[in-house]
Write a protein that holds these residues in place. Structure first.
Motif, PDB file in Angstrom:
ATOM      1  N   MET A 422       0.827  -1.207   0.000  1.00  0.00           N
ATOM      2  CA  MET A 422       0.000   0.000   0.000  1.00  0.00           C
ATOM      3  C   MET A 422       0.858   1.254   0.000  1.00  0.00           C
ATOM      4  SD  MET A 422      -3.151  -0.510  -0.456  1.00  0.00           S
ATOM      5  CE  MET A 422      -3.303   1.269  -0.467  1.00  0.00           C
ATOM      6  N   ALA A 423       2.013   1.228   0.663  1.00  0.00           N
ATOM      7  CA  ALA A 423       2.912   2.385   0.639  1.00  0.00           C
ATOM      8  C   ALA A 423       3.356   2.691  -0.781  1.00  0.00           C
ATOM      9  CB  ALA A 423       4.114   2.131   1.543  1.00  0.00           C
ATOM     10  N   GLU A 424       3.660   1.656  -1.547  1.00  0.00           N
ATOM     11  CA  GLU A 424       4.074   1.840  -2.936  1.00  0.00           C
ATOM     12  C   GLU A 424       2.929   2.395  -3.783  1.00  0.00           C
ATOM     13  OE1 GLU A 424       5.399  -2.050  -3.941  1.00  0.00           O
ATOM     14  OE2 GLU A 424       7.227  -1.925  -2.719  1.00  0.00           O
ATOM     15  N   ARG A 434       3.023  12.841  -0.044  1.00  0.00           N
ATOM     16  CA  ARG A 434       4.240  12.225   0.483  1.00  0.00           C
ATOM     17  C   ARG A 434       3.866  11.023   1.336  1.00  0.00           C
ATOM     18  NH1 ARG A 434       9.072  15.296   3.951  1.00  0.00           N
ATOM     19  NH2 ARG A 434      10.491  13.505   4.033  1.00  0.00           N
ATOM     20  N   VAL A 435       4.719  10.006   1.295  1.00  0.00           N
ATOM     21  CA  VAL A 435       4.505   8.797   2.093  1.00  0.00           C
ATOM     22  C   VAL A 435       5.723   8.581   2.988  1.00  0.00           C
ATOM     23  CG1 VAL A 435       4.065   6.317   2.065  1.00  0.00           C
ATOM     24  CG2 VAL A 435       3.091   7.775   0.272  1.00  0.00           C
ATOM     25  N   TYR A 436       5.469   8.239   4.246  1.00  0.00           N
ATOM     26  CA  TYR A 436       6.537   7.943   5.206  1.00  0.00           C
ATOM     27  C   TYR A 436       6.486   6.456   5.537  1.00  0.00           C
ATOM     28  CZ  TYR A 436       6.137  13.017   5.885  1.00  0.00           C
ATOM     29  OH  TYR A 436       6.068  14.370   5.697  1.00  0.00           O
ATOM     30  N   TYR A 437       7.448   5.707   5.030  1.00  0.00           N
ATOM     31  CA  TYR A 437       7.499   4.267   5.309  1.00  0.00           C
ATOM     32  C   TYR A 437       8.929   3.778   5.053  1.00  0.00           C
ATOM     33  CZ  TYR A 437       6.171  -0.652   5.515  1.00  0.00           C
ATOM     34  OH  TYR A 437       6.074  -1.982   5.860  1.00  0.00           O
ATOM     35  N   PRO A 438       9.551   3.114   6.021  1.00  0.00           N
ATOM     36  CA  PRO A 438      10.956   2.709   5.871  1.00  0.00           C
ATOM     37  C   PRO A 438      11.211   1.758   4.700  1.00  0.00           C
ATOM     38  CG  PRO A 438      10.237   2.490   8.149  1.00  0.00           C
ATOM     39  CD  PRO A 438       9.010   2.752   7.340  1.00  0.00           C
ATOM     40  N   GLY A 439      10.162   1.095   4.227  1.00  0.00           N
ATOM     41  CA  GLY A 439      10.329   0.163   3.120  1.00  0.00           C
ATOM     42  C   GLY A 439      10.419   0.824   1.758  1.00  0.00           C
ATOM     43  N   LEU A 440      10.216   2.132   1.705  1.00  0.00           N
ATOM     44  CA  LEU A 440      10.304   2.853   0.433  1.00  0.00           C
ATOM     45  C   LEU A 440      11.704   3.430   0.240  1.00  0.00           C
ATOM     46  CD1 LEU A 440       6.939   4.863   0.508  1.00  0.00           C
ATOM     47  CD2 LEU A 440       7.422   2.739  -0.730  1.00  0.00           C
ATOM     48  N   ALA A 441      12.182   3.401  -0.998  1.00  0.00           N
ATOM     49  CA  ALA A 441      13.503   3.950  -1.304  1.00  0.00           C
ATOM     50  C   ALA A 441      13.568   5.441  -1.010  1.00  0.00           C
ATOM     51  CB  ALA A 441      13.852   3.675  -2.769  1.00  0.00           C
ATOM     52  N   GLN A 452      19.028  -3.160   9.459  1.00  0.00           N
ATOM     53  CA  GLN A 452      18.759  -3.546  10.849  1.00  0.00           C
ATOM     54  C   GLN A 452      17.343  -4.052  11.098  1.00  0.00           C
ATOM     55  OE1 GLN A 452      19.726   0.053  13.045  1.00  0.00           O
ATOM     56  NE2 GLN A 452      17.639   0.808  12.982  1.00  0.00           N
ATOM     57  N   MET A 453      16.541  -4.148  10.048  1.00  0.00           N
ATOM     58  CA  MET A 453      15.177  -4.645  10.220  1.00  0.00           C
ATOM     59  C   MET A 453      14.912  -5.827   9.293  1.00  0.00           C
ATOM     60  SD  MET A 453      12.993  -1.073  10.576  1.00  0.00           S
ATOM     61  CE  MET A 453      11.526  -1.885  11.229  1.00  0.00           C
ATOM     62  N   ASN A 454      14.100  -6.753   9.775  1.00  0.00           N
ATOM     63  CA  ASN A 454      13.681  -7.900   8.964  1.00  0.00           C
ATOM     64  C   ASN A 454      12.406  -7.606   8.185  1.00  0.00           C
ATOM     65  OD1 ASN A 454      15.779  -9.570  10.056  1.00  0.00           O
ATOM     66  ND2 ASN A 454      14.541  -9.799  11.896  1.00  0.00           N
ATOM     67  N   GLY A 455      11.681  -6.610   8.602  1.00  0.00           N
ATOM     68  CA  GLY A 455      10.449  -6.167   7.953  1.00  0.00           C
ATOM     69  C   GLY A 455      10.215  -4.745   8.386  1.00  0.00           C
ATOM     70  N   PHE A 456       9.357  -4.017   7.679  1.00  0.00           N
ATOM     71  CA  PHE A 456       9.247  -2.585   7.917  1.00  0.00           C
ATOM     72  C   PHE A 456       7.991  -2.180   8.682  1.00  0.00           C
ATOM     73  CE2 PHE A 456      11.673  -3.124   3.894  1.00  0.00           C
ATOM     74  CZ  PHE A 456      12.913  -2.750   4.402  1.00  0.00           C
ATOM     75  N   GLY A 457       7.203  -3.143   9.124  1.00  0.00           N
ATOM     76  CA  GLY A 457       6.079  -2.841   9.993  1.00  0.00           C
ATOM     77  C   GLY A 457       4.767  -2.629   9.273  1.00  0.00           C
ATOM     78  N   GLY A 458       3.712  -2.497  10.058  1.00  0.00           N
ATOM     79  CA  GLY A 458       2.364  -2.423   9.520  1.00  0.00           C
ATOM     80  C   GLY A 458       1.741  -1.047   9.541  1.00  0.00           C
ATOM     81  N   VAL A 459       2.537   0.003   9.811  1.00  0.00           N
ATOM     82  CA  VAL A 459       2.005   1.361   9.873  1.00  0.00           C
ATOM     83  C   VAL A 459       2.607   2.206   8.752  1.00  0.00           C
ATOM     84  CG1 VAL A 459       1.795   3.461  11.257  1.00  0.00           C
ATOM     85  CG2 VAL A 459       1.667   1.223  12.366  1.00  0.00           C
ATOM     86  N   VAL A 460       1.766   2.937   8.050  1.00  0.00           N
ATOM     87  CA  VAL A 460       2.193   3.852   6.994  1.00  0.00           C
ATOM     88  C   VAL A 460       1.598   5.226   7.287  1.00  0.00           C
ATOM     89  CG1 VAL A 460       2.135   4.381   4.526  1.00  0.00           C
ATOM     90  CG2 VAL A 460       2.281   1.993   5.279  1.00  0.00           C
ATOM     91  N   SER A 461       2.442   6.254   7.283  1.00  0.00           N
ATOM     92  CA  SER A 461       1.952   7.627   7.413  1.00  0.00           C
ATOM     93  C   SER A 461       2.085   8.308   6.060  1.00  0.00           C
ATOM     94  CB  SER A 461       2.752   8.387   8.473  1.00  0.00           C
ATOM     95  OG  SER A 461       2.546   7.848   9.761  1.00  0.00           O
ATOM     96  N   PHE A 462       1.133   9.184   5.723  1.00  0.00           N
ATOM     97  CA  PHE A 462       1.182   9.873   4.433  1.00  0.00           C
ATOM     98  C   PHE A 462       0.407  11.178   4.495  1.00  0.00           C
ATOM     99  CE2 PHE A 462      -2.213   6.756   4.434  1.00  0.00           C
ATOM    100  CZ  PHE A 462      -3.317   7.404   3.880  1.00  0.00           C
ATOM    101  N   GLU A 463       0.731  12.071   3.578  1.00  0.00           N
ATOM    102  CA  GLU A 463       0.055  13.357   3.481  1.00  0.00           C
ATOM    103  C   GLU A 463      -0.792  13.377   2.220  1.00  0.00           C
ATOM    104  OE1 GLU A 463       3.112  16.282   3.528  1.00  0.00           O
ATOM    105  OE2 GLU A 463       3.803  15.778   5.552  1.00  0.00           O
TER     106      GLU A 463
END
Length: 543
Positions: A422-424, A434-441, A452-463
């Protein structure tokens, strides 16, 4: 009483070894059991005995007796049986229901009056001698993570079995851990109480100091985090505030980051100064700012979230831990957004990892809890203050944490996948700025998060592309998520921080913290991805 009468009527309890989890015997730990007693057959400090009721046990109990025994707990029924049949069984007398129920695993006697010294001065050294807290270290021996690693290869398996089949204080054939609803633990005679006070016998003594159901939940978290010890408290904020007060001395200094849970910031900015404690606030990526703070202040603790709330910024845990340790400072990472499955803060060098177990660990939006994990010498200092302040976790809440953790790996896997996809999609949508998610480049710490993470979590913040009211219109158009605070549960949750958490501040004051009117925080549950996708895209079309 009901428990004793049940035991007298049905005195025969069979004990059988579980061959799948048997381990060599270990010596007595001072709890009144002989080293060669059958009840001390353990798996590196964990019980391998399961007590089986006789076949006619349930049939012979009256309805009222069964109800009473259930309410009092299997532990007391078993304890009464051992006390009444010691001559036939060869067991030594039990001093209390707790001691008898816990005898199948060795518990460590209460720690000496003075806690083991920590590397830095803390705010609670003198409290360790409080006689009311002399049972704080009643728990299993050893580090669960090491004990389970030899035959459980995944966190998912550990989350299910740690503290339960692999050893718990209540010995029963039940797969699920019973809830021990008790506010206090009794002693059979004054001599046993004196033995407890003089550290020769282990007991919790009072419900605020520990509970056998709670211990199981604590062991699960310790096993996942690779920690020596974990303490559970009534909420995540309780865990944060007690930890800060216990480890930062009056007049001390701590370092924290700009992006964090607002109530934590309020506590640091308004309550700690009353104790003379000051703070330096830096950007999560500002290594130079951290080095300067460490150089110019006598820093006791660096406390931050990683990822942070709500912008999901990440801190280089390994690097900041080395910098802090070189200056004698501790590092505490709030890993609530990451979960113990997506990130191992202790393995990366942090001294303490903290969680609001209300979120992903509990995972069902039905329980409040907070946990602190780390080495025993630090956790015992926090535990001493916790025993004074209160904030104990109710055993029924501990049961819900245990239940929730058994599906933690499945839920987190689903939430990681849904949030990433969903972040993508959101980042490519024309109505999302804008989207805030560690899994995005595009995330400023994306490369760090990958390390340092095995997965980026289930929370996405966006504007979204709009103002306060436009954003509220989008939120209201969503049909699947609840408009609510919190995150990490099975049900998706959405909130607009400018309204949910910062409504008491003006727009300009909110902007100081980066909270814009169009910011949305979306916690993905375990609903079907296609349903969530359709709901979000349809809601975006309304603005």
């Amino acid at each position: 009483m009901a428990a004793s009468s049940c035991a007298r009527a049905f005195p025969s309890f069979e004990a059988r070894s579980d061959p799948d989890f048997s381990r060599p015997e270990i010596p007595s730990t001072g709890c009144g059991r002989k080293a060669n007693s059958p009840v001390l057959r353990t798996a590196h400090g964990l019980s391998s005995l399961i007590f089986k009721f006789p076949p006619n046990f349930v049939r012979q109990l009256s309805t009222k007796a069964r109800r009473n025994c259930s309410n009092i707990g299997v532990a007391q029924v078993v304890a009464a049986s051992w006390s009444n049949n010691q001559a036939a069984s060869g067991f030594t007398p039990a001093a209390s229901a707790v001691d008898a129920a816990g005898a199948a695993f060795p518990v460590r006697a209460a720690a000496p009056a003075a806690v083991a010294p920590v590397e830095v001065e803390t705010g609670l050294v003198e409290v360790a001698e409080d006689a009311s807290c002399n049972a704080e270290n009643v728990k299993l021996e050893g580090s669960p993570s090491l004990e389970y690693a030899s035959f459980l290869s995944s966190d998912g398996s550990v989350a299910i079995h740690a503290g339960e089949r692999l050893g718990r204080g209540i010995v029963t054939d039940a797969i699920t851990t019973p809830v021990v609803n008790t506010s206090a633990y009794f002693f059979k005679k004054t001599a046993d109480l004196i033995d407890f006070k003089e550290k020769r016998r282990a007991s919790f003594e009072y419900g605020r100091y520990g509970n056998y159901t709670t211990i199981v939940a604590e062991q699960k978290i310790s096993a996942l985090e690779g920690a020596e010890s974990t303490i559970l408290m009534a909420s995540g904020m309780c865990a944060s505030t007690v930890m800060l007060m216990a480890l930062v001395p009056a007049g001390g200094h701590l370092v924290t980051t700009t992006d964090c849970y607002r109530k934590t910031r309020i506590f640091i900015e308004t309550v700690l100064p009353k104790m003379g404690i000051t703070a330096t606030v830096i950007d999560p990526a500002d290594i130079g700012g951290l080095e300067s703070a460490l150089e110019n202040n006598n820093v006791t603790l660096f406390f931050t979230e990683s990822p942070t709330n709500p912008f999901l910024r990440c801190v280089d845990i390994e690097h900041v831990s080395k910098l802090c340790h070189d200056k004698g400072a501790l590092v505490c990472i709030d890993g609530t957004f990451a979960t113990p499955l997506n990130q191992k803060a202790l393995a990366l060098g942090a001294d303490i990892v903290l969680h609001s177990a209300t979120k992903f660990i509990g995972g069902h939006n039905d329980v409040l809890a907070g946990s602190i994990s780390g080495p025993e010498k630090l956790i015992s200092v926090v535990r001493n203050l916790h025993h004074i302040l209160g904030g104990a976790l109710n055993p029924n809440a501990a049961y819900l944490i245990i239940r929730g953790m058994k599906t933690l790996h499945l839920r987190v896997q689903q939430q990681n996948t849904t949030a990433q996809r969903m972040a993508e999609i959101l980042e490519a949508h024309p109505k999302v700025r804008r989207v805030y998610y560690p899994g995005l480049a595009s995330h400023p710490e994306h490369e760090l998060a990958k390390r340092q993470m095995n997965g980026f979590g289930g929370v996405v913040s966006f504007e979204v592309d709009g103002d306060l009211l436009t954003t509220a219109k989008f939120v209201d158009a969503l049909r699947i998520p609840y408009i609510a605070p919190s995150f990490g549960g099975c049900e998706s949750i959405v909130d607009q921080p400018a309204i949910m958490s910062y409504w008491d501040l003006s727009q300009s004051e909110r902007a100081k913290y980066g909270i814009m009117d169009n910011l949305v925080r979306f916690s993905f549950g375990v609903e079907d991805f296609e349903d969530l996708k359709a709901d979000i895209l349809q809601a975006l079309e309304t603005i």
